[in-house]
Design a protein around this motif. Structure first.
Motif, PDB file in Angstrom:
ATOM      1  N   THR A 124     -31.932  26.831 -28.656  1.00 40.18           N
ATOM      2  CA  THR A 124     -32.792  25.666 -28.475  1.00 40.18           C
ATOM      3  C   THR A 124     -34.064  26.099 -27.762  1.00 40.18           C
ATOM      4  OG1 THR A 124     -31.742  25.091 -26.364  1.00 40.18           O
ATOM      5  CG2 THR A 124     -30.889  24.023 -28.355  1.00 40.18           C
ATOM      6  N   GLY A 125     -35.154  25.393 -28.011  1.00 38.31           N
ATOM      7  CA  GLY A 125     -36.400  25.644 -27.313  1.00 38.31           C
ATOM      8  C   GLY A 125     -36.449  24.871 -26.014  1.00 38.31           C
ATOM      9  N   VAL A 126     -37.515  25.111 -25.255  1.00 34.63           N
ATOM     10  CA  VAL A 126     -37.706  24.405 -23.990  1.00 34.63           C
ATOM     11  C   VAL A 126     -37.886  22.916 -24.272  1.00 34.63           C
ATOM     12  CG1 VAL A 126     -39.227  24.120 -21.999  1.00 34.63           C
ATOM     13  CG2 VAL A 126     -38.707  26.411 -22.849  1.00 34.63           C
ATOM     14  N   GLY A 127     -37.090  22.106 -23.606  1.00 32.04           N
ATOM     15  CA  GLY A 127     -37.187  20.657 -23.752  1.00 32.04           C
ATOM     16  C   GLY A 127     -36.384  20.065 -24.896  1.00 32.04           C
ATOM     17  N   SER A 128     -35.696  20.894 -25.667  1.00 34.67           N
ATOM     18  CA  SER A 128     -34.927  20.370 -26.799  1.00 34.67           C
ATOM     19  C   SER A 128     -33.429  20.566 -26.573  1.00 34.67           C
ATOM     20  CB  SER A 128     -35.343  21.067 -28.101  1.00 34.67           C
ATOM     21  OG  SER A 128     -35.030  22.447 -28.056  1.00 34.67           O
ATOM     22  N   GLN A 129     -32.635  19.799 -27.300  1.00 34.77           N
ATOM     23  CA  GLN A 129     -31.182  19.901 -27.270  1.00 34.77           C
ATOM     24  C   GLN A 129     -30.667  19.971 -28.702  1.00 34.77           C
ATOM     25  OE1 GLN A 129     -29.619  16.661 -24.895  1.00 34.77           O
ATOM     26  NE2 GLN A 129     -30.627  17.360 -23.025  1.00 34.77           N
ATOM     27  N   ARG A 130     -29.431  20.383 -28.839  1.00 34.05           N
ATOM     28  CA  ARG A 130     -28.883  20.583 -30.190  1.00 34.05           C
ATOM     29  C   ARG A 130     -27.378  20.368 -30.179  1.00 34.05           C
ATOM     30  NH1 ARG A 130     -29.978  26.059 -33.836  1.00 34.05           N
ATOM     31  NH2 ARG A 130     -29.014  25.316 -35.771  1.00 34.05           N
ATOM     32  N   ARG A 131     -26.880  19.739 -31.235  1.00 28.87           N
ATOM     33  CA  ARG A 131     -25.442  19.519 -31.414  1.00 28.87           C
ATOM     34  C   ARG A 131     -24.969  20.379 -32.589  1.00 28.87           C
ATOM     35  NH1 ARG A 131     -23.992  14.453 -28.985  1.00 28.87           N
ATOM     36  NH2 ARG A 131     -22.280  14.134 -30.447  1.00 28.87           N
ATOM     37  N   VAL A 132     -23.898  21.136 -32.364  1.00 27.11           N
ATOM     38  CA  VAL A 132     -23.368  22.039 -33.391  1.00 27.11           C
ATOM     39  C   VAL A 132     -21.887  21.740 -33.595  1.00 27.11           C
ATOM     40  CG1 VAL A 132     -22.960  24.436 -34.064  1.00 27.11           C
ATOM     41  CG2 VAL A 132     -25.010  23.839 -32.734  1.00 27.11           C
TER      42      VAL A 132
END
Length: 337
Positions: A124-132
């Motif tokens: 993930t980049g700075v400031g982002s989130q991710r669901r896997v």
């Protein structure tokens, strides 16, 4: 008049810098500040320009030539993570370096961990989130600026946390909520630089720091093992957290109020110092965010949005005797009003 030339730089070091810049600019999250920094690096020395020319020359080989540093196709593949990302980045390093020297540079970078986050299966980049969604039915939620590798085989299910912070909901935990996942006999393990956390049918968060990892258990239990003391496991139960270092596991304490809540997009603060709150918000924005020493101990309570740190800072200014001082959008400080 005799013409002077710039002093030659270490070729291997410059080559690594060029590859690192290429990967950053192709990530899809590079902003104006990073592009300006790249330009300064490029103009700094003729060796930098020659190294970059080699990167430019191999674009045709990759057939993903970016129009403005990186093509949409390459950015998409890099952002997607997984084998495609690793293959592209490894190709960049090998082609830019050339032959055996390139392979040795690759091996050296791998051994020292320099490329692990870039080559991660998911990031993930700075400031982002991710669901896997993981293959066994478990859910991996990644926080800002994080990277993981996923290794599932016949013996175990392993998620290697390379940097940042993750939240895990195991298939067993989700099955209890009605998910159709079947029980899996393989152990589910989070591997950090300092040791491992084995899930015992649970939901828990792990954050990687430079010299330790922090594990907070939200449901059920987790078994911790320090890398140098694998025969001395420590069990954490719901509502507990502990610090994991390579040679020791700290005493269990009550989990922070905000443990695991970041995935909702909010930072919950209950009587924390302004310095701590600012340091946490800084993880979600590019540039430098600090507070003056004379207000760092101001006690703060509230709920602040993580997806919009400008709004979070405005809430702090509106709610407490503070003011914002900005040199640029990338250099912000909180000071006494």
């Amino acid at each position: 008049m005799k013409q002077t030339t710039a002093q030659s730089r270490d070729e291997a070091a410059v080559r690594k810098q060029a590859v690192a810049w290429y990967a950053r600019l192709c990530s899809g999250s590079a902003g104006e500040a990073e592009q300006a920094a790249w330009l300064r690096w490029h103009q700094q020395h003729p060796d930098h320009q020659r190294a970059w020319q080699r990167i430019e020359a191999m674009r045709a080989t990759l057939q993903q030539a970016p129009a403005a540093i990186a093509s949409p196709v390459l950015r998409a593949r890099l952002a997607a993570g997984g084998p495609a990302r690793r293959q592209v980045l490894r190709s960049v390093l090998l082609l830019a370096s050339g032959g055996t020297v390139g392979y040795l540079s690759w091996q050296s970078a791998q051994q020292h961990g320099l490329l692990r986050p870039l080559l991660a299966d998911y990031s993930t980049g700075v400031g982002s989130q991710r669901r896997v969604a993981l293959p066994d039915g478990s859910l991996l939620i990644m926080n800002t600026d994080s990277a993981v590798d996923v290794r599932f085989d016949t013996a175990q299910r392993c998620v290697r946390l390379l940097k940042g912070e993750i939240l895990i909901e195991t298939a067993r935990h989700r099955q209890g909520q009605g998910t159709a996942a079947q029980p899996d006999p393989r152990p589910f393990i989070i591997e950090t630089m300092q040791g491992t956390a084995r899930a015992l049918g649970t939901r828990f968060a792990v954050r990687q720091f430079d010299d330790h990892a922090q594990v907070a258990v939200l449901d059920d239990a987790v078994e911790l093992r320090a890398a140098r003391l694998p025969a001395r496991p420590v069990r954490l139960r719901a509502g507990q957290q502990a610090r994991l270092s390579a040679s020791a596991i700290g005493p269990a304490s009550q989990a922070d109020d905000n443990a695991g809540l970041w995935h909702t997009g909010s930072l919950l603060v209950n009587d924390r110092s302004l310095g701590e709150v600012v340091a946490e918000l800084a993880r979600y924005r590019r540039g430098r965010l600090v507070c003056a020493a004379n207000v760092a101990q101001l006690r703060i309570s509230g709920v602040f949005p993580l997806a919009d740190t400008d709004r979070a800072l405005l809430l702090l200014v509106q709610s407490f005797p503070l003011r914002l001082r900005s040199m640029t959008r990338y250099w912000v400080s909180l000071e006494a009003a």
